[in-house]
Design an enzyme around this catalytic site. Structure first.
Site, PDB file in Angstrom:
ATOM      1  N   THR A 122       2.165   1.852 -53.482  1.00  0.00           N
ATOM      2  CA  THR A 122       2.219   2.337 -51.979  1.00  0.00           C
ATOM      3  C   THR A 122       1.055   1.171 -50.978  1.00  0.00           C
ATOM      4  OG1 THR A 122       0.090   3.048 -52.116  1.00  0.00           O
ATOM      5  CG2 THR A 122       2.309   4.557 -52.125  1.00  0.00           C
ATOM      6  N   LYS A 170      -1.987   3.355 -59.692  1.00  0.00           N
ATOM      7  CA  LYS A 170      -1.676   3.049 -58.071  1.00  0.00           C
ATOM      8  C   LYS A 170      -3.091   3.460 -56.897  1.00  0.00           C
ATOM      9  CE  LYS A 170      -0.360   4.814 -54.954  1.00  0.00           C
ATOM     10  NZ  LYS A 170      -0.876   5.558 -53.924  1.00  0.00           N
ATOM     11  N   THR A 229      -6.148   9.082 -53.563  1.00  0.00           N
ATOM     12  CA  THR A 229      -4.580   8.975 -53.560  1.00  0.00           C
ATOM     13  C   THR A 229      -4.561   8.307 -54.543  1.00  0.00           C
ATOM     14  OG1 THR A 229      -3.330   9.391 -51.727  1.00  0.00           O
ATOM     15  CG2 THR A 229      -2.396   7.643 -53.296  1.00  0.00           C
ATOM     16  N   GLU A 248      -7.883  -0.981 -49.474  1.00  0.00           N
ATOM     17  CA  GLU A 248      -7.469  -1.062 -48.541  1.00  0.00           C
ATOM     18  C   GLU A 248      -7.826  -2.416 -47.757  1.00  0.00           C
ATOM     19  OE1 GLU A 248      -3.965   2.592 -47.730  1.00  0.00           O
ATOM     20  OE2 GLU A 248      -6.188   2.088 -46.563  1.00  0.00           O
ATOM     21  N   ASN A 296      -4.469   0.936 -41.758  1.00  0.00           N
ATOM     22  CA  ASN A 296      -4.633   3.188 -41.331  1.00  0.00           C
ATOM     23  C   ASN A 296      -4.222   3.481 -40.321  1.00  0.00           C
ATOM     24  OD1 ASN A 296      -5.051   3.981 -44.602  1.00  0.00           O
ATOM     25  ND2 ASN A 296      -7.177   2.935 -44.430  1.00  0.00           N
ATOM     26  N   THR A 334       1.298   5.468 -44.689  1.00  0.00           N
ATOM     27  CA  THR A 334       1.182   5.454 -46.119  1.00  0.00           C
ATOM     28  C   THR A 334       0.939   7.011 -46.510  1.00  0.00           C
ATOM     29  OG1 THR A 334      -0.857   4.759 -45.179  1.00  0.00           O
ATOM     30  CG2 THR A 334       0.387   3.367 -45.986  1.00  0.00           C
TER      31      THR A 334
END
Lengths: 414, 414
Positions: B163, B189, B200, B286, B409, B414
């Protein structure tokens, strides 16, 4: 209720609507003594009661407690306060035995200048952790500070307790108790490290009402539950927080005792001041562009509602979506599911203000994306989450997570 | 151990060092079927075992569970897996009854194309929450995807489950069990919403070893404790996480049973693969510019050490200070004090790598600011916190909080 945003710097106004801010018998001052690196930035504040006042206090529950918290917590137990000496720019936390001696020295020097007992001087600090207080500057500053004391000095004092705050925060409420006009004045600082159980937050609430000590403590404890304990900026809790409630009785009412019907009137005004101060902290949250009220209703208990509201209010993903004005309600559902509170996802309804976004746990039918985005573009809005399990509710005020939050906390020693 | 960062896009390499990535008897593929908005972005992956394989699974503990989690959790209980169909770009979460039917349809269509039982097809999804799956695209994609299956397709598959990941994450370990070469391959991932209790995060670990079902489940459960459950990016936990461990026995070893001495050899290699995958998730966190290991030692229990390490690892203020390369250890102390774990602040020592910063709860004497800053300038370093209360320890891997975390974000669905 007047929520006064007193001007900063040269335009400091200590008078709101032509009247002094503080209650009868209180004086205040704020000066720059050289703790902060920025030339002329106020960093030392003093609050003084002309007569001995009753005091109640609440302190951080962080296990790492700053020296002034340890010192003042002990002094507050005696129940009497004449003065509060406060510095910003240095937290006097994680400073060992020297820190404790420095806090006591601040109290003793203030007491000697004011000719009062050092046991009645409370001490409070906020700023960077782990550096010894610059006592040379503070010792030089205290006499000058005391010389500035005045009934019109509350704006300067409110400015001198700021750290990353962008403006001083005060609130005033005047009420009538049995024919006497009473004033409740509060000042606070916040900005970052804000969380329930007292974030980096100092609040000083002063009243000229005569209030019984037990009533004072109870009102303070009860009031924070629905005000200061219901705000979050970043979920971090500081080493230095304290709220002091000081009542000097100079207003002339007969004392407010347990069971007195007038307590309810006083309580309402006091909680109003506390609510305004708490909201002012969130409104000035570090780098925030939004103020969002997370309301959880239809819960089985208040505790359950509160846990869910806080879990959502603290989620970095939810907060970043607020910053981006992104109607990403899936992140709200995901945060709720992670709160450790039982609920049925298929019953959940979520509204942004009055726009229904989720119904039965899925995207609400017939809601235009544009109407949702219109809400998210507002500076302040409410996220209403209905669990449809019971009748209890709770609300929490939070900010978004912006570039500036990161910038402020990455580049500043605060 | 080979940690292979398989290239992205046109340069996708499915072979590392001239050998195929996957274990014997497994094939994979990854294609773009049109779920993601970006033209040509891979979003559909398939893993296929030529023979029925044993499977163990762990799933998100978030109360809001995506349809594929609900569906696959049930299928895994049967213990047999022939294929895993995975899509990115859409989480199929908070999608109600339709979501469950869509997950089942994905399994049935995959099964029919591969001529296997749909009960042996597992389904996994990741992406935005609350939107129905684009089943038209997926239905069209599955036959093309199956046609691409190959022993060399694991790089494409690893790419198709991404993602906000910036690169595919795979790890391979080859070991010898009783003369047989066995391969353990993993792909994962992550990027955001990473937290223990499975952020996630999707992870698929495949081996051609023959392993008893009970051993498989135990190893998976035990392995995540020290790997996937010890990482955090933002403290958010998702609706979709799953880890599947699939063993098809094609390597030809005699089955690994409880009490078998060879289990330890297999376990070590398996945990190694899981550790590499977990670390790869944090390294690709991220917007991160730092990877920081928070080690708490000298605790009375592992639980106590873990709580403290996680509290520090999740503090936005601590993480922003890492981003700013600011040796603001006071924020670490403040976060520790807020962890709900008893300790004596005056005994705490903190080091950044081998540079002692705090001793006895205050700034360590004689430590040059420059040597501290040299550590903070590194991309990866360790914060070692010693409580001096006991002998237990725990460590947690975390990232910093950067502008880019907010950017990713705030602006991306996402």
């Amino acid at each position: 209720m007047t929520l006064a945003h007193v001007g900063v710097g040269k335009n400091t106004r200590n008078v709101v609507g032509g009247r002094k801010l503080g209650p009868i018998g209180f004086q205040a001052a704020g000066i720059a003594c050289g703790i902060k690196a920025v030339e002329g930035a106020k960093d030392l504040a003093l609050i003084y009661s002309e007569v001995p006042a009753k005091v109640a206090g609440l302190f951080t529950r962080n296990r790492v407690k700053a020296a002034p918290v340890l010192y003042t917590r002990r002094s507050v137990r005696r129940g009497i306060c004449r003065a509060i000496i406060i510095n910003s720019g240095n937290a006097n936390a994680c400073t060992g035995r020297k820190g404790l001696m420095d806090a006591e020295d601040m109290a003793r020097l203030t007491a000697s200048v004011l000719h009062i007992s050092h046991q009645q001087v409370l001490v409070s600090s906020t700023g960077v952790i782990g550096h010894p207080l610059p006592m040379k500057e503070i010792k030089k500053g205290i006499p000058s500070l005391a010389a500035e004391l005045s009934p019109y000095g509350f704006g300067d004092a409110a400015e001198a307790i700021m750290t990353t705050d962008t403006y001083p925060k005060v609130a005033v409420k005047r009420l009538n108790i049995g024919g006497q006009e009473i004033t409740i004045f509060g000042m606070t600082k916040g900005a970052g490290m804000i969380n329930p159980r007292l974030g980096t937050m100092l609040a000083f609430i002063l009243t000229d009402a005569e209030v019984d000590s037990g009533v004072l403590s109870n009102l303070l404890r009860e009031g924070v539950q629905s005000t200061f304990h219901r705000i979050t900026v970043d979920g971090d809790t500081s080493t230095n927080d304290m709220i002091l409630l000081v009542a000097n009785g100079a207003g002339g009412n007969s004392s407010l005792h347990h069971g007195d019907v007038r307590v309810r009137i006083f309580q309402e005004a006091l909680f109003g001041v506390m609510d305004q101060l708490a909201r002012a902290i969130v409104r000035d949250g570090e780098g925030r562009t939004k103020v969002v009220e997370i309301v959880v209703q239809g819960a089985r208990s208040n505790r359950e509602a509160e846990k869910l509201a806080f879990r959502v209010a603290r989620s970095p993903l939810v907060k970043a979506a607020f910053f981006g004005q992104d109607p990403n309600w899936g992140r709200i559902m995901a945060a709720m599911g992670d709160a450790g509170v039982p609920f049925d996802p298929h019953k959940v309804a979520i509204s942004f203000n009055d726009v229904l976004v989720v119904e039965g746990g899925v995207q609400a039918k017939g809601t235009g994306q544009e109407s949702v985005r219109n809400v998210l573009r507002k500076e302040e809005f409410t996220v209403l989450i209905d669990l449809r399990r019971g009748t209890s509710q709770a609300s929490v005020l939070t900010t978004d997570l912006s570039y500036d939050y990161v910038k402020i906390n990455a580049s500043d020693r605060t």
